[in-house]
Write a protein that holds these residues in place. Sequence first.
Motif, PDB file in Angstrom:
ATOM      1  N   THR A 174       0.785  -1.232   0.000  1.00 37.25           N
ATOM      2  CA  THR A 174       0.000   0.000   0.000  1.00 37.25           C
ATOM      3  C   THR A 174       0.821   1.288   0.000  1.00 37.25           C
ATOM      4  N   ILE A 175       2.148   1.169   0.129  1.00 39.89           N
ATOM      5  CA  ILE A 175       2.939   2.411   0.268  1.00 39.89           C
ATOM      6  C   ILE A 175       2.782   3.374  -0.918  1.00 39.89           C
ATOM      7  N   PRO A 176       2.722   2.907  -2.186  1.00 36.25           N
ATOM      8  CA  PRO A 176       2.607   3.911  -3.253  1.00 36.25           C
ATOM      9  C   PRO A 176       1.264   4.644  -3.256  1.00 36.25           C
ATOM     10  N   ILE A 177       0.227   4.002  -2.706  1.00 43.13           N
ATOM     11  CA  ILE A 177      -1.092   4.649  -2.775  1.00 43.13           C
ATOM     12  C   ILE A 177      -1.576   5.078  -1.395  1.00 43.13           C
ATOM     13  N   ILE A 178      -0.649   5.129  -0.433  1.00 38.90           N
ATOM     14  CA  ILE A 178      -1.068   5.338   0.945  1.00 38.90           C
ATOM     15  C   ILE A 178      -1.835   6.650   1.126  1.00 38.90           C
ATOM     16  N   GLU A 179      -1.512   7.642   0.303  1.00 38.69           N
ATOM     17  CA  GLU A 179      -2.204   8.921   0.467  1.00 38.69           C
ATOM     18  C   GLU A 179      -3.666   8.860   0.051  1.00 38.69           C
ATOM     19  N   GLN A 180      -3.987   7.888  -0.791  1.00 35.19           N
ATOM     20  CA  GLN A 180      -5.395   7.744  -1.176  1.00 35.19           C
ATOM     21  C   GLN A 180      -6.181   6.962  -0.135  1.00 35.19           C
ATOM     22  N   LEU A 181      -5.483   6.397   0.837  1.00 32.90           N
ATOM     23  CA  LEU A 181      -6.148   5.552   1.817  1.00 32.90           C
ATOM     24  C   LEU A 181      -6.277   6.241   3.162  1.00 32.90           C
ATOM     25  N   THR A 182      -6.399   7.566   3.138  1.00 32.02           N
ATOM     26  CA  THR A 182      -6.461   8.270   4.406  1.00 32.02           C
ATOM     27  C   THR A 182      -7.877   8.741   4.682  1.00 32.02           C
ATOM     28  N   LYS A 183      -8.158   8.888   5.976  1.00 32.05           N
ATOM     29  CA  LYS A 183      -9.472   9.400   6.370  1.00 32.05           C
ATOM     30  C   LYS A 183      -9.410  10.923   6.441  1.00 32.05           C
ATOM     31  N   PHE A 184      -8.656  11.435   7.417  1.00 31.82           N
ATOM     32  CA  PHE A 184      -8.426  12.879   7.527  1.00 31.82           C
ATOM     33  C   PHE A 184      -7.119  13.062   8.266  1.00 31.82           C
ATOM     34  N   LEU A 185      -6.544  14.215   8.187  1.00 33.20           N
ATOM     35  CA  LEU A 185      -5.279  14.509   8.860  1.00 33.20           C
ATOM     36  C   LEU A 185      -4.168  13.509   8.521  1.00 33.20           C
ATOM     37  N   GLY A 186      -4.280  12.898   7.359  1.00 37.73           N
ATOM     38  CA  GLY A 186      -3.233  11.951   6.982  1.00 37.73           C
ATOM     39  C   GLY A 186      -3.274  10.649   7.754  1.00 37.73           C
ATOM     40  N   ILE A 187      -4.414  10.364   8.379  1.00 34.34           N
ATOM     41  CA  ILE A 187      -4.509   9.111   9.139  1.00 34.34           C
ATOM     42  C   ILE A 187      -4.874   7.972   8.194  1.00 34.34           C
ATOM     43  N   VAL A 188      -4.093   6.918   8.259  1.00 33.74           N
ATOM     44  CA  VAL A 188      -4.307   5.803   7.352  1.00 33.74           C
ATOM     45  C   VAL A 188      -5.550   5.017   7.763  1.00 33.74           C
ATOM     46  N   ASP A 189      -6.395   4.749   6.779  1.00 32.36           N
ATOM     47  CA  ASP A 189      -7.603   3.972   7.008  1.00 32.36           C
ATOM     48  C   ASP A 189      -7.229   2.487   6.987  1.00 32.36           C
ATOM     49  N   ASN A 190      -7.020   1.946   8.176  1.00 27.46           N
ATOM     50  CA  ASN A 190      -6.500   0.580   8.259  1.00 27.46           C
ATOM     51  C   ASN A 190      -7.400  -0.468   7.638  1.00 27.46           C
ATOM     52  N   SER A 191      -8.704  -0.253   7.721  1.00 29.09           N
ATOM     53  CA  SER A 191      -9.581  -1.302   7.208  1.00 29.09           C
ATOM     54  C   SER A 191      -9.542  -1.328   5.679  1.00 29.09           C
ATOM     55  N   ARG A 192      -9.495  -0.156   5.052  1.00 28.69           N
ATOM     56  CA  ARG A 192      -9.381  -0.130   3.587  1.00 28.69           C
ATOM     57  C   ARG A 192      -8.045  -0.702   3.142  1.00 28.69           C
ATOM     58  N   GLU A 193      -7.016  -0.356   3.919  1.00 25.62           N
ATOM     59  CA  GLU A 193      -5.687  -0.842   3.597  1.00 25.62           C
ATOM     60  C   GLU A 193      -5.649  -2.365   3.651  1.00 25.62           C
ATOM     61  N   LYS A 194      -6.217  -2.884   4.725  1.00 27.66           N
ATOM     62  CA  LYS A 194      -6.238  -4.323   4.921  1.00 27.66           C
ATOM     63  C   LYS A 194      -7.027  -4.990   3.795  1.00 27.66           C
ATOM     64  N   GLU A 195      -8.114  -4.359   3.427  1.00 33.70           N
ATOM     65  CA  GLU A 195      -8.969  -4.917   2.377  1.00 33.70           C
ATOM     66  C   GLU A 195      -8.188  -5.026   1.065  1.00 33.70           C
ATOM     67  N   ILE A 196      -7.458  -3.957   0.723  1.00 37.90           N
ATOM     68  CA  ILE A 196      -6.693  -3.966  -0.530  1.00 37.90           C
ATOM     69  C   ILE A 196      -5.586  -5.018  -0.486  1.00 37.90           C
ATOM     70  N   ALA A 197      -4.827  -5.025   0.608  1.00 39.31           N
ATOM     71  CA  ALA A 197      -3.726  -5.983   0.709  1.00 39.31           C
ATOM     72  C   ALA A 197      -4.251  -7.415   0.637  1.00 39.31           C
ATOM     73  N   THR A 198      -5.341  -7.673   1.335  1.00 40.49           N
ATOM     74  CA  THR A 198      -5.913  -9.023   1.331  1.00 40.49           C
ATOM     75  C   THR A 198      -6.388  -9.413  -0.060  1.00 40.49           C
ATOM     76  N   ARG A 199      -7.006  -8.458  -0.756  1.00 40.97           N
ATOM     77  CA  ARG A 199      -7.512  -8.742  -2.091  1.00 40.97           C
ATOM     78  C   ARG A 199      -6.381  -9.196  -3.022  1.00 40.97           C
ATOM     79  N   TYR A 200      -5.256  -8.466  -2.989  1.00 38.19           N
ATOM     80  CA  TYR A 200      -4.155  -8.835  -3.889  1.00 38.19           C
ATOM     81  C   TYR A 200      -3.464 -10.114  -3.438  1.00 38.19           C
TER      82      TYR A 200
END
Lengths: 327, 504
Positions: free
Chosen positions: B354-380
């Motif tokens: 997720t590092i290249p797209i981490i900025e698209q996976l944020t909620k606010f204030l640059g906080i990473v949305d862990n559930s979306r991140e997990k979903e993407i990583a699991t999918r691949y």
Amino acid sequence: MKKFLNLMATNRSFFLFIFLIAMFLVFSFVIPEFSTIYNILNMTKYGVEIGLLAFAETLIIISGGGGIDLSIGSILSLSAMVIGVLAGRLGMNIVLASILGLIAGGLCGAVNGFFVSFLRMPPLIVTLSTMYVYDSLALLIAVDKWGNPMPVSNFPYGYFFIGQQTYFNIPFQVIAIFIPLALILHFLLSKTTFGRYLFATGNSEVVARFSNVPVKKIKFSVYVIGGFLAGLAALIMTSRIASARPDLGAGLNLQAITIAVLGGTNIMGGEGSILGTLMAIVVITALYNGLQLAGISSIWQVGTLGIILIGSAIANIILSRKYSSVE
Amino acid sequence: MEPILKAKKIVKNFGGVKALREVDFDLFAGEVHALVGENGAGKSTLIKILTGVLEPDSGEIEYFGKKLVLKSPREAHEAGIVAVYQEPLVYKHLSVVENIFLGNEIKKKNGNVDWQRERSITRELLKSLDIDPYFIDEPMGSLSTGLQQLTLIAKALNYNAKVIIFDEPTAILTEHEAQRLFSIIERLKEKGVGIIYISHRLEELPQIADRITIMRDGQVMGNFDMNQVTREKIIELMAGHTLIEELKRTPPEYTDVVLEVRNLSKKGMYQDIDFKLYRGEILGFSGLVGAGRSEVMQTIFGLIKPDSGEIIINGKKVNVKDPSIAMKLGIAYIPEDRGSQGLFKALTINFNVTIPIIEQLTKFLGIVDNSREKEIATRYLKWLQIKAPSIYTLVNNLSGGNQQKVLIAKWLATSPKILILDEPTRGVDVAVKSQIHNEILRLADSGISIIVVSSELPEIIKLSDRVIVMHEGRITGRFDKKESITPTNLLNAATGARMVYSRD
């Protein structure tokens, strides 16, 4: 038991926590006044300033590529003198002077960051040089009208609450500055894109570049944040001791680095945590306090810091050889 | 006349890979014996065995009629077998004289180094090679690569070398330097030194080689006198009857150009690169290692700044200053070197993907949305069938093939329009390889334009709709028809024959 030792070997914060408990037990047994609530709460204030510097080093060292800031104590001295001279000698409003002191810290960090990140110079060389320059500048602005560098102590009374006020024996700077800041930094490192980029950069700058990580910005910003933290430490320290001296930060550079490393920050970069550094700060603060109460000369303080560092490194090596298992 | 060096039935395996299968090789005094073959044919392994870097699993080496067992490079050195590599191994801060005598110093009785003698011997060595010894006190680092090589030859002579091995010596030399090297090789022959000469520049072999041995897949395919073999024959033997898998693939419609590169040049890397990439096609980039293909791709991805030329994406000229711009334009580049360029090995799969797209996976204030991140990583993880206990497994703990899949996942997660894969299956086992190939085909079918850079001919031939071949920084071949994409054609272009074209 095996699981416990495994955790000791792999998790530095846990290791330090166990170490802290052991130390508490020993000190409490030997020195009755050590484990009083008053003493415990009171000693925390001595960990704040060095703690902020250690947090700064943690971020900077994690950023990798030999990241280190030898000038962090010198930035503290310079910021302290900026506040002291503006408020004490030139009579500037203390709030404004404090803000300018913080900005001075940030600027010093920005200079370091500029050389390291944009000119790609080795952090060791850069901050070794700026260490001397900032020390000199601190002395220079400390020079009074008779031509001697002198401390400034005539701060307005209202300034002292930052470093001397307590609430239910809890020092103001601990509850209102240090703890919130530790939480923010922990949050920044573990939850945000900044944290991800920081660890990415520290792990491998090349891979980070190939992965669309703004490497230069990240490296620059850790030095700036470091400078601000040093400025903040200067603010707290001048308020606590009611004096600004051009040598306030002397000797703190390496102590801050040592504490960061003790807290599990990998000197090669890419690894470390605010929690680990925090634990190291607590251990060191309690140690200094215990030694002092036991009547051992303060000359021993930094010596024990060194012994603890190497001792914990040895313990860690032994433990991880024996018990850490690869999942 | 008996050969001075004779390797008999040399076998070497690396794990399950048979690097050398009963290889015979011999060398006479005063001859130049060329050794050619594709990347991975086994040349380097053979050389490493002859120079004591590796020990053979079986087989033996005969040297001046006696059995020779080499346990270390030093023993080979002392026996008089010396290798001169493409990038000379020198101590840059020491002078030429110091480099030549390092570890072999001439000492006076009192133990001091006898500089006078060392310097006079150095001068004589260089003069015997027809080189003006004006530079012997200069630090090695200040000499050109060509002169550094010559110094190493002088050093080899000082060791009384009987066998000198040149590993692609001319690949980084200028034409003038190469000619000088050839005349020095002539002098070495006159001195009775046997020379093993490895080169990918087939065109230079007739000039200097007496004999040639062609290797493929760890075997010797042929051994000829140089004047009795044609370039065509050499290429045919190098290429062999490569097993190419046939694929059912409907060729793309060459209508939309998504990427066009015009006259791209970067000094010392590549020259006048020109090509178009169409929507949904797989464009192969073939050539030998070091031909400049990776550098061209890294330029398109914004990692290298070109000296001149244009990159046009979807009809618009773009200035790709850094990878973030490339990513916004929909370009993904999967580098060839997983370890040092592609992956953070000490970090988790999740982090890497997720590092290249981490900025698209944020909620606010640059906080990473862990559930979306997990979903993407699991999918691949599931999609690419990455074998790992969880997405939080460290990349270090995965096999090479699975690491490669993580690397691909990392870039697929950016939803690229143009996907550049640099050696996508290097160091990956056969099963994972065909899985990755299927993945590439599936992506192309879905409309992604793909560039595959590969040094493996079967891979290029299997996957590519069209192929571009590069040699020493230039495009030397373009093949637009599937029928024309053959091992022989590609090798011809890759070894620097004149421009090879095939177009409808």
